[in-house]
Write an enzyme that holds these catalytic residues in place. Structure first.
Site, PDB file in Angstrom:
ATOM      1  N   HIS A  22       0.845  -1.207   0.000  1.00 14.58           N
ATOM      2  CA  HIS A  22       0.000   0.000   0.000  1.00 14.58           C
ATOM      3  C   HIS A  22       0.879   1.256   0.000  1.00 14.58           C
ATOM      4  O   HIS A  22       1.901   1.288   0.670  1.00 14.58           O
ATOM      5  CB  HIS A  22      -0.898  -0.029   1.237  1.00 14.58           C
ATOM      6  CG  HIS A  22      -2.008   0.964   1.232  1.00 14.58           C
ATOM      7  ND1 HIS A  22      -1.815   2.302   1.514  1.00 14.58           N
ATOM      8  CD2 HIS A  22      -3.335   0.813   0.977  1.00 14.58           C
ATOM      9  CE1 HIS A  22      -2.985   2.925   1.445  1.00 14.58           C
ATOM     10  NE2 HIS A  22      -3.927   2.056   1.114  1.00 14.58           N
ATOM     11  N   CYS A  60      -3.928   2.355  -4.148  1.00 16.23           N
ATOM     12  CA  CYS A  60      -4.954   3.083  -3.388  1.00 16.23           C
ATOM     13  C   CYS A  60      -5.146   4.432  -4.067  1.00 16.23           C
ATOM     14  O   CYS A  60      -4.281   5.308  -4.000  1.00 16.23           O
ATOM     15  CB  CYS A  60      -4.523   3.254  -1.937  1.00 16.23           C
ATOM     16  SG  CYS A  60      -5.740   4.147  -0.942  1.00 16.23           S
ATOM     17  N   HIS A  89      -7.675  -0.209  -4.057  1.00 16.01           N
ATOM     18  CA  HIS A  89      -8.510   0.552  -3.132  1.00 16.01           C
ATOM     19  C   HIS A  89      -9.082   1.719  -3.938  1.00 16.01           C
ATOM     20  O   HIS A  89      -8.331   2.615  -4.338  1.00 16.01           O
ATOM     21  CB  HIS A  89      -7.686   1.119  -1.971  1.00 16.01           C
ATOM     22  CG  HIS A  89      -7.305   0.095  -0.955  1.00 16.01           C
ATOM     23  ND1 HIS A  89      -6.585   0.413   0.175  1.00 16.01           N
ATOM     24  CD2 HIS A  89      -7.553  -1.236  -0.892  1.00 16.01           C
ATOM     25  CE1 HIS A  89      -6.408  -0.692   0.899  1.00 16.01           C
ATOM     26  NE2 HIS A  89      -6.977  -1.698   0.279  1.00 16.01           N
ATOM     27  N   ASP A 135     -12.609   0.799   0.083  1.00 16.30           N
ATOM     28  CA  ASP A 135     -11.621   1.340   1.007  1.00 16.30           C
ATOM     29  C   ASP A 135     -12.285   2.103   2.141  1.00 16.30           C
ATOM     30  O   ASP A 135     -12.853   1.475   3.012  1.00 16.30           O
ATOM     31  CB  ASP A 135     -10.582   2.179   0.251  1.00 16.30           C
ATOM     32  CG  ASP A 135      -9.240   2.246   0.981  1.00 16.30           C
ATOM     33  OD1 ASP A 135      -9.036   1.443   1.908  1.00 16.30           O
ATOM     34  OD2 ASP A 135      -8.400   3.087   0.619  1.00 16.30           O
ATOM     35  N   HIS A 136     -12.236   3.414   2.123  1.00 19.23           N
ATOM     36  CA  HIS A 136     -12.748   4.173   3.268  1.00 19.23           C
ATOM     37  C   HIS A 136     -14.204   4.589   3.080  1.00 19.23           C
ATOM     38  O   HIS A 136     -14.700   4.651   1.962  1.00 19.23           O
ATOM     39  CB  HIS A 136     -11.917   5.442   3.480  1.00 19.23           C
ATOM     40  CG  HIS A 136     -10.483   5.168   3.809  1.00 19.23           C
ATOM     41  ND1 HIS A 136      -9.607   6.148   4.180  1.00 19.23           N
ATOM     42  CD2 HIS A 136      -9.761   4.022   3.802  1.00 19.23           C
ATOM     43  CE1 HIS A 136      -8.410   5.617   4.410  1.00 19.23           C
ATOM     44  NE2 HIS A 136      -8.473   4.330   4.170  1.00 19.23           N
ATOM     45  N   TYR A 149     -14.059   4.187   8.335  1.00 17.93           N
ATOM     46  CA  TYR A 149     -14.596   2.891   7.881  1.00 17.93           C
ATOM     47  C   TYR A 149     -16.105   2.783   8.098  1.00 17.93           C
ATOM     48  O   TYR A 149     -16.611   1.739   8.480  1.00 17.93           O
ATOM     49  CB  TYR A 149     -13.835   1.737   8.537  1.00 17.93           C
ATOM     50  CG  TYR A 149     -12.437   1.635   7.967  1.00 17.93           C
ATOM     51  CD1 TYR A 149     -12.185   0.951   6.791  1.00 17.93           C
ATOM     52  CD2 TYR A 149     -11.373   2.313   8.568  1.00 17.93           C
ATOM     53  CE1 TYR A 149     -10.924   0.910   6.222  1.00 17.93           C
ATOM     54  CE2 TYR A 149     -10.095   2.284   8.008  1.00 17.93           C
ATOM     55  CZ  TYR A 149      -9.888   1.581   6.839  1.00 17.93           C
ATOM     56  OH  TYR A 149      -8.640   1.557   6.276  1.00 17.93           O
TER      57      TYR A 149
HETATM   58 MN   LIG Z   1      -6.104   2.479   0.949  1.00 10.26          MN
END
Ligand SMILES: [Mn+2]
Length: 173
Positions: A22, A60, A89, A135-136, A149
């Site tokens: 990552h 990401c 991501h 991802d988020h 999250y």
């Molecule tokens: Mn990420």
């Protein structure tokens, strides 16, 4: 890093586990901590440290996209074509000023600074068949979850990414 990769990648090949490193989040110095990678140039250095599709990257889009100089769709195209990106991501961020301060945003292109259609198109065009996660997620609708999250926002992100993918598939049918 090379010592680490040389030590683990042969075992990853043996047991069929693809590593997916990552990027730094954010892609710049933070609290004086050592950093790993922040752009395509760094990725090419890490890639060359141990040549193997098992020495891969988790691209990401949020983390790399936090530097406006990073062309995220181009990074996806380059590393998916080289079979070095088993995991994506896919999330969006929003720049707040010209200095590059940002906050995490909803996944929709219209809510952030990244073009999520172009990101999904880069994956589609290169025949990506690995894993994509939203991802988020923000905490929305009164949710009091783990910061970054939120369940509802990640669920919305998944449906949006699936919608983009469906439109890409139908456009190319
Ligand atoms: Mn990420």
């Amino acid at each position: 890093m090379k010592y680490f990769l040389d030590a683990i990648i042969p075992t990853c090949e043996e047991v069929g586990i693809r590593m997916a490193m990552h990027p730094d989040d954010p892609p710049r110095p933070l609290f004086g901590l050592p950093r790993v990678y922040k752009n395509a140039e760094d990725m090419r250095i890490i890639e060359a440290m141990h040549e193997s599709p098992y020495n891969g990257f988790c691209i990401c889009t949020g983390s790399l996209g936090e530097n406006p100089k990073n062309d995220v769709p181009a990074i996806i195209r380059e590393f998916v074509k080289k079979d070095r990106a088993p995991f994506i991501h896919a999330r969006n961020i929003k720049f707040m000023n010209a200095q590059g301060d940002f906050h995490e945003s909803a996944h929709l292109s219209s809510e952030g600074s990244l073009d999520m259609y172009e990101i999904m198109k880069a994956l589609y065009d290169t025949g990506f068949d690995g894993y994509i996660r939203p991802d988020h997620g923000r905490n929305i609708w009164g949710e009091d979850g783990v910061p970054g999250y939120g369940l509802y926002d990640r669920a919305l992100g998944i449906t949006y990414l699936n919608g983009l993918w469906e439109s890409l598939e139908k456009d190319h049918a």
